[in-house]
Design an enzyme around this catalytic site. Sequence first.
Site, mmCIF file in Angstrom:
data_model
loop_
_atom_site.group_PDB
_atom_site.id
_atom_site.type_symbol
_atom_site.label_atom_id
_atom_site.label_comp_id
_atom_site.label_asym_id
_atom_site.label_seq_id
_atom_site.Cartn_x
_atom_site.Cartn_y
_atom_site.Cartn_z
ATOM 1 N N ASP A 66 0.934 -0.942 -0.096
ATOM 2 C CA ASP A 66 0.016 0.117 0.099
ATOM 3 C C ASP A 66 0.779 1.268 0.020
ATOM 4 O O ASP A 66 1.744 1.347 0.949
ATOM 5 C CB ASP A 66 -0.945 -0.027 1.364
ATOM 6 C CG ASP A 66 -2.029 1.218 1.279
ATOM 7 O OD1 ASP A 66 -1.650 1.987 0.650
ATOM 8 O OD2 ASP A 66 -2.716 0.984 2.017
ATOM 9 N N ASN A 93 2.463 7.766 -10.153
ATOM 10 C CA ASN A 93 1.260 7.526 -10.852
ATOM 11 C C ASN A 93 0.196 6.745 -9.979
ATOM 12 O O ASN A 93 -1.068 6.885 -10.395
ATOM 13 C CB ASN A 93 1.662 6.591 -11.871
ATOM 14 C CG ASN A 93 0.305 5.806 -12.622
ATOM 15 O OD1 ASN A 93 -0.342 6.545 -13.466
ATOM 16 N ND2 ASN A 93 -0.109 4.674 -12.408
ATOM 17 N N SER A 144 -4.279 14.808 -14.048
ATOM 18 C CA SER A 144 -5.617 14.655 -14.780
ATOM 19 C C SER A 144 -6.249 15.512 -15.498
ATOM 20 O O SER A 144 -6.008 16.975 -14.883
ATOM 21 C CB SER A 144 -6.533 13.970 -13.994
ATOM 22 O OG SER A 144 -7.813 13.778 -14.395
ATOM 23 N N TYR A 157 -11.769 13.843 -6.226
ATOM 24 C CA TYR A 157 -10.481 13.376 -7.175
ATOM 25 C C TYR A 157 -10.008 14.546 -7.822
ATOM 26 O O TYR A 157 -8.931 14.887 -7.839
ATOM 27 C CB TYR A 157 -11.281 12.449 -8.152
ATOM 28 C CG TYR A 157 -10.253 12.027 -9.487
ATOM 29 C CD1 TYR A 157 -9.377 11.104 -9.122
ATOM 30 C CD2 TYR A 157 -10.433 12.634 -10.526
ATOM 31 C CE1 TYR A 157 -8.673 10.671 -10.161
ATOM 32 C CE2 TYR A 157 -9.520 12.263 -11.592
ATOM 33 C CZ TYR A 157 -8.588 11.152 -11.220
ATOM 34 O OH TYR A 157 -7.734 10.721 -12.350
#
Length: 259
Positions: A66, A93, A144, A157
């Site tokens: 993790d 990433n 993003s 997000y």
Amino acid sequence: MPDLRGKVAIITGASSGIGRGTAVEFALLGAHMTLTGRNQENLQATAKASVEAGTPEDKILVVTGDICNDELRKNLVDQTAQKFGRIDVLVNNAGIFTFGSIETTDMAVYDKMMDVNVRSAVRLTQLCVPHLTKTKGAVVNVSSINGVRSMSGCLAYSLSKVALDQLTRCVALELASKQIRVNSVNPGVIPKDIFKRGGMTDEEIVQLMEHCKSTHALGRVGEVSEVAKTIAFLASSDASFITGAQVPVDGGKHAMCPR
């Protein structure tokens, strides 16, 4: 083509999607790599694909765990430096996605999102700086389109990606004197497992992909390989005078507005 021969890269979230695509692209360009993610089976599949692409098996280190675990992050950097003797590239990433508005976002989900998408990148970059200083290396953060354009329904997000882009710019300035370059890529919609893990059904994903043909100026969604090639460019000496940049790999979506 960019040249990564003999360069040592850490790639997080390497078990699928953009992470796997980046590992394969780096392998094609001659890199040695540490691959990390939570799914051991998928990571091994990425390692196998990387070997098939050209990286010798003994030049790939797989670390499962993790990314939110600080002990794992320390071990990741220490084991990479011990095995390869250097670190040239860090690709942040690892990321998770979920839907939610200001009215529906659960704060535990919000905290997890920020931990995976932002805190892990901050901490890994901290840990890698001494090694990247020696190699005059590079960091590439995978952000993003949500870091550039405002969209409803995925609040946590989007906030995490805005933070990641600000991290890119700030750290680029802070590390410039050490000749460490820090950039980010901002993909548009790319078919990948993150949507399914975020709670979408197969049918919903198909509908999303079809809808997004009209929201990207080039009339289609992107491919993992297109993002991976951009990451490889930013990680290589071909981008030696680029730092603090956000590179949209989004078919022109960032330039569009409603009409």
